[in-house]
Enzyme design. Structure first.
Site, PDB file in Angstrom:
ATOM      1  N   HIS A 216      18.933-110.674  20.742  1.00  0.00           N
ATOM      2  CA  HIS A 216      17.976-110.976  21.804  1.00  0.00           C
ATOM      3  C   HIS A 216      18.454-110.391  23.127  1.00  0.00           C
ATOM      4  CE1 HIS A 216      19.792-113.947  24.571  1.00  0.00           C
ATOM      5  NE2 HIS A 216      20.537-114.285  23.529  1.00  0.00           N
ATOM      6  N   CYS A 217      17.511-110.247  24.048  1.00  0.00           N
ATOM      7  CA  CYS A 217      17.812-109.845  25.421  1.00  0.00           C
ATOM      8  C   CYS A 217      17.011-110.767  26.339  1.00  0.00           C
ATOM      9  CB  CYS A 217      17.478-108.372  25.649  1.00  0.00           C
ATOM     10  SG  CYS A 217      15.734-107.962  25.410  1.00  0.00           S
ATOM     11  N   ARG A 218      16.565-110.255  27.468  1.00  0.00           N
ATOM     12  CA  ARG A 218      15.784-111.082  28.393  1.00  0.00           C
ATOM     13  C   ARG A 218      14.368-111.299  27.895  1.00  0.00           C
ATOM     14  NH1 ARG A 218      12.146-109.474  32.211  1.00  0.00           N
ATOM     15  NH2 ARG A 218      11.660-110.936  33.900  1.00  0.00           N
TER      16      ARG A 218
END
Length: 271
Positions: A216-218
């Site tokens: 995941h990221c932002r």
């Protein structure tokens, strides 16, 4: 359907019928929009709850993205939490929901139009919409949704949704946060490993080759790129967490507060 738009169209049809005129009733899909404090929320067509409760037996897939409604350098550019539902394998668009601080109704109006004309995810990615930095992006929110949907249809990558992450954390899943170090230090999923996208090629040996990896990221864009890169490097069981950390925080905050449960994040981050 208790909406003013369908009600007035029904009234027009009644008046036409009374006067012996032809009536062309094509049904209604429930396009609606509401303002709650500073947030705007809109929806059209079917949602997941309706599909599941009705027993329609539709095979469907969903896309959850959070792109900006305008070019990022504009002073009033806001993220759009956008969810698209489409049929598998036809790609026919079934519905969409969106919420955000900026322009929401325009995107749902586009989806409503595509649904009315029997459009698919392939039409969506190719729509040519107005672009200028104060109004939108060169690839609009709905274009992005079409791109992600077609990538899913081609099995280019696999995904899980924010609602699945709590179970992953509780079961000790291997979660990789590809945001930069300062973002991770501000707030992160408990137990997640920080491996910034900018360093992933040099540090790929730190990742386990015998475990499923959830990335995941932002908002889901960098993690999507990371998933593709890892797949090219031989990792087979890699999943993108759609909606990213921001989408997860919105989902977790509401449920944590209403269900009085312990958070799975060190701190909520809605930006």
């Amino acid at each position: 359907m208790s909406l003013a738009g369908p009600a007035q169209k029904q009234a027009r049809s009644v008046a036409d019928h009374i006067n012996g005129m032809a009536v062309d009733n094509r049904g209604f899909i429930g396009s609606s929009v509401v303002k709650v404090f500073n947030y705007h929320a809109a929806a059209t067509g079917l949602n997941e709850a309706q599909i599941q409760a009705s027993g329609m037996g539709i095979n469907y897939q969903t896309v959850k993205i959070i792109p900006n409604d305008k070019v990022g350098l504009m002073p009033e550019s806001f993220g759009v939490h956008f969810k698209l539902i489409f049929e598998v394998p036809t790609g026919r668009i079934l519905g969409a929901q969106a919420i955000g601080l900026g322009n929401i109704d325009k995107r749902i109006d586009v989806i409503a139009t595509v649904i009315k004309f029997g459009g698919t995810i392939y039409d969506l990615k190719d729509l040519e919409l107005c672009y200028a930095p104060p109004f939108g992006t060169a690839k609009d929110v709905v274009n992005f949704a079409g791109y992600v949907a077609t990538n899913l249809m081609r099995n280019d990558f696999k995904q899980v949704h924010g609602r699945d992450v709590r179970g992953l954390v509780e079961n000790g899943a291997y979660i990789v946060d590809v945001r930069e170090i300062d973002e991770y230090q501000l707030s992160h999923i408990k137990g997640a490993v920080n491996l910034p996208l900018s360093e992933i090629r040099e540090r790929v040996n730190e990742l386990p080759s015998d475990q499923t990896i959830y990335v995941h990221c932002r908002s889901g864009q960098r993690s999507y790129n990371a998933v593709l890169a890892l797949q090219k490097m031989g990792f087979k069981d890699v999943y993108n967490i759609s909606g990213g950390f921001m989408g997860l925080c919105f989902n977790e905050y509401f449920n944590d507060k209403t269900m009085h449960r312990d958070p799975i994040v060190t701190n909520y981050n809605f930006d």
